[in-house]
Design an enzyme around this catalytic site. Sequence first.
Site, mmCIF file in Angstrom:
data_model
loop_
_atom_site.group_PDB
_atom_site.id
_atom_site.type_symbol
_atom_site.label_atom_id
_atom_site.label_comp_id
_atom_site.label_asym_id
_atom_site.label_seq_id
_atom_site.Cartn_x
_atom_site.Cartn_y
_atom_site.Cartn_z
ATOM 1 N N ARG A 86 -47.013 -3.005 25.670
ATOM 2 C CA ARG A 86 -46.576 -3.292 24.301
ATOM 3 C C ARG A 86 -45.258 -4.007 24.357
ATOM 4 O O ARG A 86 -44.548 -3.970 25.367
ATOM 5 C CB ARG A 86 -46.442 -1.996 23.492
ATOM 6 C CG ARG A 86 -45.362 -1.044 23.993
ATOM 7 C CD ARG A 86 -45.344 0.243 23.186
ATOM 8 N NE ARG A 86 -44.376 1.222 23.694
ATOM 9 C CZ ARG A 86 -43.102 1.275 23.324
ATOM 10 N NH1 ARG A 86 -42.636 0.406 22.424
ATOM 11 N NH2 ARG A 86 -42.292 2.196 23.807
ATOM 12 N N GLU A 98 -37.759 -7.761 23.979
ATOM 13 C CA GLU A 98 -38.979 -8.565 23.901
ATOM 14 C C GLU A 98 -39.199 -9.354 25.186
ATOM 15 O O GLU A 98 -38.243 -9.726 25.869
ATOM 16 C CB GLU A 98 -38.890 -9.528 22.716
ATOM 17 C CG GLU A 98 -39.022 -8.843 21.354
ATOM 18 C CD GLU A 98 -39.102 -9.853 20.230
ATOM 19 O OE1 GLU A 98 -40.212 -10.065 19.690
ATOM 20 O OE2 GLU A 98 -38.057 -10.443 19.897
ATOM 21 N N HIS A 99 -40.474 -9.593 25.483
ATOM 22 C CA HIS A 99 -40.888 -10.389 26.641
ATOM 23 C C HIS A 99 -40.389 -9.787 27.959
ATOM 24 O O HIS A 99 -40.198 -10.517 28.934
ATOM 25 C CB HIS A 99 -40.397 -11.835 26.503
ATOM 26 C CG HIS A 99 -40.603 -12.414 25.144
ATOM 27 N ND1 HIS A 99 -41.843 -12.480 24.539
ATOM 28 C CD2 HIS A 99 -39.712 -12.933 24.252
ATOM 29 C CE1 HIS A 99 -41.707 -13.033 23.336
ATOM 30 N NE2 HIS A 99 -40.432 -13.311 23.135
ATOM 31 N N ARG A 100 -40.171 -8.470 27.958
ATOM 32 C CA ARG A 100 -39.667 -7.755 29.137
ATOM 33 C C ARG A 100 -38.254 -8.177 29.537
ATOM 34 O O ARG A 100 -37.820 -7.973 30.663
ATOM 35 C CB ARG A 100 -40.610 -7.918 30.334
ATOM 36 C CG ARG A 100 -42.009 -7.306 30.114
ATOM 37 C CD ARG A 100 -41.875 -5.805 29.813
ATOM 38 N NE ARG A 100 -43.169 -5.128 29.768
ATOM 39 C CZ ARG A 100 -43.877 -4.916 28.652
ATOM 40 N NH1 ARG A 100 -43.417 -5.379 27.482
ATOM 41 N NH2 ARG A 100 -45.008 -4.261 28.688
ATOM 42 N N LEU A 101 -37.528 -8.763 28.611
ATOM 43 C CA LEU A 101 -36.132 -9.125 28.861
ATOM 44 C C LEU A 101 -35.255 -7.964 28.377
ATOM 45 O O LEU A 101 -34.528 -8.068 27.387
ATOM 46 C CB LEU A 101 -35.776 -10.442 28.154
ATOM 47 C CG LEU A 101 -36.627 -11.654 28.566
ATOM 48 C CD1 LEU A 101 -36.188 -12.893 27.800
ATOM 49 C CD2 LEU A 101 -36.508 -11.889 30.078
#
Length: 218
Positions: free
Chosen positions: A15, A195-198
């Site tokens: 997610r 977000e975006h695994r950042l």
Amino acid sequence: MSDNQSLQHIAHLRREYTRGGLRRHDLPAQPLALFENWLRQTCEAQLPDPTAMCVATVDAHGQPFQRIVLLKHYDEQGLVFYTNLGSRKAAQLENNPRISALFPWHFLERQVMVLGEVEKLSTLEVIKYFHSRPRDSQIGAWVSQQSSRISARGVLESKFMELKQKFRQGEVPLPSFWGGFRIKISAMEFWQGGEHRLHDRFLYQRSGDGWTIDRLAP
């Protein structure tokens, strides 16, 4: 879909983390100030067991062990938890006082990791907390020789009823084998999902009388 097929899909479970970021200019100079703020928000969100932390210790062979304990106090001196002093974790900490603790506040997309060494609490500190516990919890501390092998749950239940009768009047005494530890903090890492695994990660490390702060790659 079979159970095996369902299990094979766990690699695709993911997610996005969208609750917000953590920026350098938002950080206080002291890590406990940020920890206290996050803990308060976790309590206000009414998450289950907000003070639960997973503590890791290492045995004499270098084998790590983890378990959940409850944080019972914190201040500039460190983080406090209580346990049976005959337990596996207590024995391992006696041999190697280094410890790691993790607060997994997943629903707020946060984690806090703590590194440090432990020191035993004084008898006065332990007595004060022990007698603040519910009476049945005090008796429960007498029942379990934590980490020892038992034949059945009934052994514990029978012992509990026996001791409840024994201590039916007056104050429940503090067991000699029950105590607590204070984690003297050397480092704290704060993780905020992005977000975006950042993700945002900041590491506080003790330096003299203060702290250094570094941003870590996610």
